[in-house]
Design a protein around this motif. Structure first.
Motif, PDB file in Angstrom:
ATOM      1  N   LEU A 275       0.826  -1.210   0.000  1.00  0.00           N
ATOM      2  CA  LEU A 275       0.000   0.000   0.000  1.00  0.00           C
ATOM      3  C   LEU A 275       0.858   1.258   0.000  1.00  0.00           C
ATOM      4  O   LEU A 275       1.774   1.401   0.809  1.00  0.00           O
ATOM      5  CB  LEU A 275      -0.902  -0.002   1.240  1.00  0.00           C
ATOM      6  N   THR A 276       0.581   2.182  -0.918  1.00  0.00           N
ATOM      7  CA  THR A 276       1.206   3.511  -0.922  1.00  0.00           C
ATOM      8  C   THR A 276       0.126   4.544  -1.196  1.00  0.00           C
ATOM      9  O   THR A 276      -1.020   4.208  -1.499  1.00  0.00           O
ATOM     10  CB  THR A 276       2.296   3.633  -2.014  1.00  0.00           C
ATOM     11  N   ASP A 277       0.505   5.812  -1.117  1.00  0.00           N
ATOM     12  CA  ASP A 277      -0.461   6.875  -1.410  1.00  0.00           C
ATOM     13  C   ASP A 277      -0.918   6.831  -2.865  1.00  0.00           C
ATOM     14  O   ASP A 277      -1.991   7.339  -3.205  1.00  0.00           O
ATOM     15  CB  ASP A 277       0.118   8.252  -1.067  1.00  0.00           C
ATOM     16  N   LYS A 278      -0.133   6.181  -3.734  1.00  0.00           N
ATOM     17  CA  LYS A 278      -0.508   6.092  -5.140  1.00  0.00           C
ATOM     18  C   LYS A 278      -1.709   5.159  -5.353  1.00  0.00           C
ATOM     19  O   LYS A 278      -2.315   5.161  -6.425  1.00  0.00           O
ATOM     20  CB  LYS A 278       0.687   5.628  -5.977  1.00  0.00           C
ATOM     21  N   SER A 279      -2.043   4.351  -4.348  1.00  0.00           N
ATOM     22  CA  SER A 279      -3.260   3.532  -4.436  1.00  0.00           C
ATOM     23  C   SER A 279      -4.489   4.429  -4.406  1.00  0.00           C
ATOM     24  O   SER A 279      -5.471   4.190  -5.111  1.00  0.00           O
ATOM     25  CB  SER A 279      -3.306   2.521  -3.285  1.00  0.00           C
ATOM     26  N   ASP A 280      -4.453   5.477  -3.579  1.00  0.00           N
ATOM     27  CA  ASP A 280      -5.536   6.466  -3.576  1.00  0.00           C
ATOM     28  C   ASP A 280      -5.614   7.191  -4.913  1.00  0.00           C
ATOM     29  O   ASP A 280      -6.706   7.525  -5.394  1.00  0.00           O
ATOM     30  CB  ASP A 280      -5.318   7.493  -2.465  1.00  0.00           C
ATOM     31  N   VAL A 281      -4.448   7.455  -5.509  1.00  0.00           N
ATOM     32  CA  VAL A 281      -4.416   8.163  -6.796  1.00  0.00           C
ATOM     33  C   VAL A 281      -5.135   7.334  -7.860  1.00  0.00           C
ATOM     34  O   VAL A 281      -5.913   7.865  -8.653  1.00  0.00           O
ATOM     35  CB  VAL A 281      -2.966   8.462  -7.230  1.00  0.00           C
ATOM     36  N   TYR A 282      -4.895   6.028  -7.863  1.00  0.00           N
ATOM     37  CA  TYR A 282      -5.574   5.153  -8.826  1.00  0.00           C
ATOM     38  C   TYR A 282      -7.093   5.226  -8.633  1.00  0.00           C
ATOM     39  O   TYR A 282      -7.849   5.405  -9.594  1.00  0.00           O
ATOM     40  CB  TYR A 282      -5.109   3.703  -8.667  1.00  0.00           C
ATOM     41  N   SER A 283      -7.522   5.087  -7.380  1.00  0.00           N
ATOM     42  CA  SER A 283      -8.965   5.130  -7.095  1.00  0.00           C
ATOM     43  C   SER A 283      -9.566   6.455  -7.530  1.00  0.00           C
ATOM     44  O   SER A 283     -10.683   6.504  -8.064  1.00  0.00           O
ATOM     45  CB  SER A 283      -9.210   4.910  -5.598  1.00  0.00           C
ATOM     46  N   PHE A 284      -8.823   7.540  -7.321  1.00  0.00           N
ATOM     47  CA  PHE A 284      -9.313   8.856  -7.742  1.00  0.00           C
ATOM     48  C   PHE A 284      -9.412   8.923  -9.265  1.00  0.00           C
ATOM     49  O   PHE A 284     -10.310   9.579  -9.812  1.00  0.00           O
ATOM     50  CB  PHE A 284      -8.408   9.963  -7.215  1.00  0.00           C
ATOM     51  N   GLY A 285      -8.491   8.244  -9.949  1.00  0.00           N
ATOM     52  CA  GLY A 285      -8.566   8.191 -11.410  1.00  0.00           C
ATOM     53  C   GLY A 285      -9.861   7.550 -11.881  1.00  0.00           C
ATOM     54  O   GLY A 285     -10.446   7.966 -12.886  1.00  0.00           O
ATOM     55  N   VAL A 286     -10.333   6.543 -11.126  1.00  0.00           N
ATOM     56  CA  VAL A 286     -11.612   5.913 -11.462  1.00  0.00           C
ATOM     57  C   VAL A 286     -12.750   6.919 -11.276  1.00  0.00           C
ATOM     58  O   VAL A 286     -13.674   6.999 -12.093  1.00  0.00           O
ATOM     59  CB  VAL A 286     -11.850   4.658 -10.596  1.00  0.00           C
ATOM     60  N   VAL A 287     -12.689   7.702 -10.191  1.00  0.00           N
ATOM     61  CA  VAL A 287     -13.710   8.734  -9.953  1.00  0.00           C
ATOM     62  C   VAL A 287     -13.715   9.740 -11.104  1.00  0.00           C
ATOM     63  O   VAL A 287     -14.780  10.147 -11.586  1.00  0.00           O
ATOM     64  CB  VAL A 287     -13.472   9.447  -8.604  1.00  0.00           C
ATOM     65  N   LEU A 288     -12.523  10.141 -11.571  1.00  0.00           N
ATOM     66  CA  LEU A 288     -12.453  11.053 -12.717  1.00  0.00           C
ATOM     67  C   LEU A 288     -13.105  10.432 -13.946  1.00  0.00           C
ATOM     68  O   LEU A 288     -13.839  11.100 -14.687  1.00  0.00           O
ATOM     69  CB  LEU A 288     -10.990  11.394 -13.025  1.00  0.00           C
ATOM     70  N   ALA A 289     -12.834   9.153 -14.166  1.00  0.00           N
ATOM     71  CA  ALA A 289     -13.438   8.467 -15.306  1.00  0.00           C
ATOM     72  C   ALA A 289     -14.962   8.428 -15.180  1.00  0.00           C
ATOM     73  O   ALA A 289     -15.687   8.587 -16.175  1.00  0.00           O
ATOM     74  CB  ALA A 289     -12.874   7.050 -15.415  1.00  0.00           C
ATOM     75  N   GLU A 290     -15.461   8.254 -13.948  1.00  0.00           N
ATOM     76  CA  GLU A 290     -16.910   8.300 -13.713  1.00  0.00           C
ATOM     77  C   GLU A 290     -17.470   9.667 -14.089  1.00  0.00           C
ATOM     78  O   GLU A 290     -18.521   9.777 -14.724  1.00  0.00           O
ATOM     79  CB  GLU A 290     -17.217   8.037 -12.239  1.00  0.00           C
ATOM     80  N   LEU A 291     -16.785  10.721 -13.647  1.00  0.00           N
ATOM     81  CA  LEU A 291     -17.261  12.083 -13.907  1.00  0.00           C
ATOM     82  C   LEU A 291     -17.273  12.395 -15.401  1.00  0.00           C
ATOM     83  O   LEU A 291     -18.150  13.108 -15.894  1.00  0.00           O
ATOM     84  CB  LEU A 291     -16.365  13.085 -13.168  1.00  0.00           C
TER      85      LEU A 291
END
Length: 748
Positions: free
Chosen positions: A634-650
């Motif tokens: 686990l690193t902070d970049k795991s949150d970045v990936y999840s946020f990328g999914v949110v961007l794709a949703e938007l």
């Protein structure tokens, strides 16, 4: 502090066997909100007298304790003097632990007074940031007004630049500037206070340096609340501050904005570069005028501090000076925001490090010790806390209540059992690392607030359980989270959420109001967020939700990214959310984003941040980082990936996982990347988004950012700070035919 016996009904007290002589010191961390002894202060809040509040980060000291700590204000202990008065170094008991503190005493002859004193108490009791000085407590006794801070062993930036002649390298100076800029950016945009805060006295003597040489902004006596996000962007006020750092526009008009702090910080940047005071005896003018004139005359190299002249690369120098010049622009609107200053300075530091061919850690300098700047050490704020004295006592052994035991008594014993099993002892152990301010509610309060958990008060359901709307006795509306089951895992998440949220204060993070330990399943109470989740507004197209415009989507993404960047870089510890998703981004009455649900979050020491942490994989399918899923790293970049999914949703309006789509399209992240690679993203973009985007460039930039966040290798993803700044840039891309001033709409 009020005693526990003061907040418990007398008939209940008899069953709990609390002696009238129970020492206050044994329960000092709890007090009745609204039933506290002693003088009232501007920071006191009304609340139910039957609820307990945890308030550890700002306590009231007796005057005798101050006298003892300062040896009756001995001159030998004076470590600083200012407009407020003298600052003493002293050893003072916080709980049962002796800590070193900086004790600031108001001088009776000072121009500053009670208003500045209470302003500082109020400001610092609310703020949580690793680059702001921490207030331990205060003392107001007769005419005495005293503030007790964490001790900063390396003094002020002013000391090292102008008095001690400390040999600070160029990279070390840049790191100090970046730290101070981060603190100011948090004040302007990131506080949990309704509006941003304008410091109003930014200067090198108000930038303190801790044992690791990390910068901490101090002295909030002149600070002002700014009307952020309102039509009026300034505060008309009596001009206050320090000569040499005054914003000329503020001085001329009395109109105070966050850009006044930016101007003053520009002066600090010149101090750092030139090693001259803001108003220096060797100069005919202030440093701002002198430096700007010298630059115009082509004498830039002549004004640089000779000690670092050979260290600075030409490109780095050019960029740094450009930042300072922009900060000092005569027109406030043309000055950058502090967020832009932070990003620009970080870029300058990377340029310099690339030139020096050294690592970012600068391990051979004094800043090699900055690894622990986020560490949450035990400063004794919780020491001396006697949890046993706070918990209901067991009935005396040998007493058999038998059939005579009253219903009320049975309820009390049951609540005692729940109170202990729901983590009171675990909290005692865990809270040694500190937590902010939290109400401990009685079961009756929660039952009354939710009308005994009536179905019509339910506002949300999920795998975690049920969320109820509740109205507290002081008419505050809250959201009460009730887990589905109570087991060891749930208990750990319950405690974890309290600990995490106690360390956070950010306007785009949902605020924890309190908890209840007296029910079979422990409860958490949060601020009520009126407009549900981002997931609802993207995916549930019904009459109860409103379609979000593209401008609104970009703003919500920017706000959420800023909150995550704060968690990763600027909270008192690095925090990885571990379950970033659109359902955990809530929208308040103004559709402002609030990141929520920290039950699965992980807090890390700064030492751990650059190295992955092996942990049980946790998250939501569709948002889960594939690298984390396969390696458990686990690193902070795991949150970045999840946020990328949110961007794709938007961008697409599609769900992250949908069994209704074709096999290859079921996972949105994978499908988004394939579509981008095959140059057919237009096929999956939400038609409304396509129509509303200001330009093709804006939409392409948003898609590109989502793809960067979704990169399969974590190290190649941007940081959340970089994501935040890129989203800010994307939001500013406008159609050339549009007016310069535009209004964001949330369309039906």
């Amino acid at each position: 502090m009020g005693r526990l016996k003061d907040i418990i009904d007398s008939d209940i007290r008899s069953y709990l066997s609390i002696s009238p002589s129970t020492p206050t010191s044994s329960i000092i961390m709890f007090h009745a909100t609204g039933n506290e002894s002693g003088p009232s202060t501007p920071t006191s809040t009304s609340s139910s007298s039957s609820s307990m509040q945890w308030s550890q980060l700002c306590r009231h000291f007796e005057f005798g304790e101050i006298l003892s700590a300062t040896e009756s204000f001995a001159e030998s202990l004076v470590i600083g003097r200012g407009g407020f008065g003298k600052v003493y170094k002293g050893n003072i008991y916080n709980g049962s632990t002796l800590v070193v503190a900086a004790i600031k005493r108001l001088d009776a002859m000072s121009n500053q007074g009670a208003s500045e004193f209470w302003a500082e108490v109020e400001m610092l009791s609310k703020l949580r940031h690793c680059h702001l000085v921490s207030l331990i407590g205060y003392c107001n006794y007769e005419t005495e007004m005293i503030l007790v801070y964490e001790y900063m062993p390396h003094g002020t930036l002013e000391d090292h630049l102008h008095k001690l002649g400390t040999p600070l390298t160029w990279c070390e100076r840049l790191m100090i500037c970046i730290g101070a800029a981060r603190g100011l950016d948090y004040l302007h945009t990131g506080t949990g206070i309704e509006f941003g805060i304008i410091h109003r006295d930014v200067k090198s003597s108000n930038i303190l340096l801790d044992e690791s040489w990390a910068a901490k902004v101090s002295d909030f006596g002149l600070s002002k609340i700014s009307p952020r996000n309102q039509q009026s962007t300034h505060v008309s006020t009596l001009v206050k501050g320090t000569f040499g750092y005054f914003d000329p526009n503020y001085f001329a008009t009395g109109k105070l904005t966050t850009k006044s702090d930016v101007y003053a910080f520009g002066v600090v940047l010149l101090e750092v570069l030139c090693r001259k005071r803001a108003v220096d005896d060797s100069l005919d003018w202030g440093i701002a005028t002198w430096a700007q004139d010298s630059i115009k005359e082509g004498r830039l190299k002549d004004i640089i501090d000779s000690a670092i002249r050979g260290e600075i690369s030409p490109k780095c120098l050019k960029q740094f000076v450009r930042i300072a010049e922009r900060c000092l622009d005569n027109h406030p609107k043309l000055r950058p925001t502090m967020a832009e200053v932070v990003l620009s300075l970080e870029y300058v530091l990377k340029l310099q490090e690339k030139t020096n061919n050294v690592s970012h850690s600068a391990s051979k300098t004094i800043f090699g010790r900055m690894f622990n700047k986020f560490s949450f050490t035990d400063n004794g704020q919780n020491s001396g806390m006697d949890f046993d004295s706070l918990m209901p006592k067991k009935p005396h052994i040998g007493i058999d209540f038998g059939p005579l035991m009253s219903k009320k008594r049975k309820q009390l014993m049951l609540r005692q059992k729940f109170f202990q099993q729901n983590g009171a002892l675990l909290l005692e152990d865990k809270l040694k690392n500190g937590v902010g301010s939290i109400n401990i509610f009685r079961a009756e309060e929660i039952e009354k607030a939710t009308t005994d958990f009536a179905d019509y008060m339910i506002i949300g359901r999920g795998g975690y359980g049920t969320v109820y709307k509740g109205v507290l006795p002081d008419n505050r509306v809250v959201a009460i989270k009730r887990s589905r089951v109570s087991d060891e895992t749930q208990m750990e998440q319950f405690i974890n959420e309290i600990l995490i949220l106690g360390r956070i204060n950010h306007r785009n993070v949902v605020q924890l109001v309190g908890c209840c330990l007296e029910t079979e399943i422990p409860l958490l109470a949060f601020e009520f967020v009126a407009n549900g989740s981002l997931h609802d507004h993207i995916h549930n197209n019904n009459s109860s939700t409103r379609r979000l415009s593209w401008d609104s989507r970009l703003r919500i993404a920017h706000e959420s990214a800023g909150a995550l960047a704060y968690l990763h870089s600027d909270a008192t510890m690095t925090i990885i959310h571990r379950d970033v998703k659109s359902a955990n981004i809530l929208l308040d009455e103004n559709y402002t984003a609030k990141v929520a649900d920290f039950g699965g979050s992980k807090s890390l020491q700064i030492l751990e941040v650059d190295d992955p942490v092996t942990t049980l994989v946790q998250g939501t399918l569709g948002y889960l980082d594939p690298e984390y899923f396969h390696t458990s790293q686990l690193t902070d970049k795991s949150d970045v990936y999840s946020f990328g999914v949110v961007l794709a949703e938007l961008i697409t309006g599609s769900k992250p996982i949908s069994m209704e789509r074709h096999q290859e399209e079921r996972n949105l992240a994978a499908y988004f990347l394939i579509a981008e690679r095959e140059d057919r993203l237009i096929e999956i973009i939400d038609p409304h988004v396509f129509e509303e985007a200001a330009t093709d460039e804006q939409l392409e930039a948003a898609c590109s950012l989502a793809c960067r966040c979704l990169h399969m290798e974590g190290k190649k993803r941007p940081s959340m700070k970089e994501v935040t700044m890129e989203l800010e840039r994307i939001r500013k891309i406008r159609n050339p035919w549009d007016s310069e001033v535009y209004h964001e709409n949330v369309s039906d």
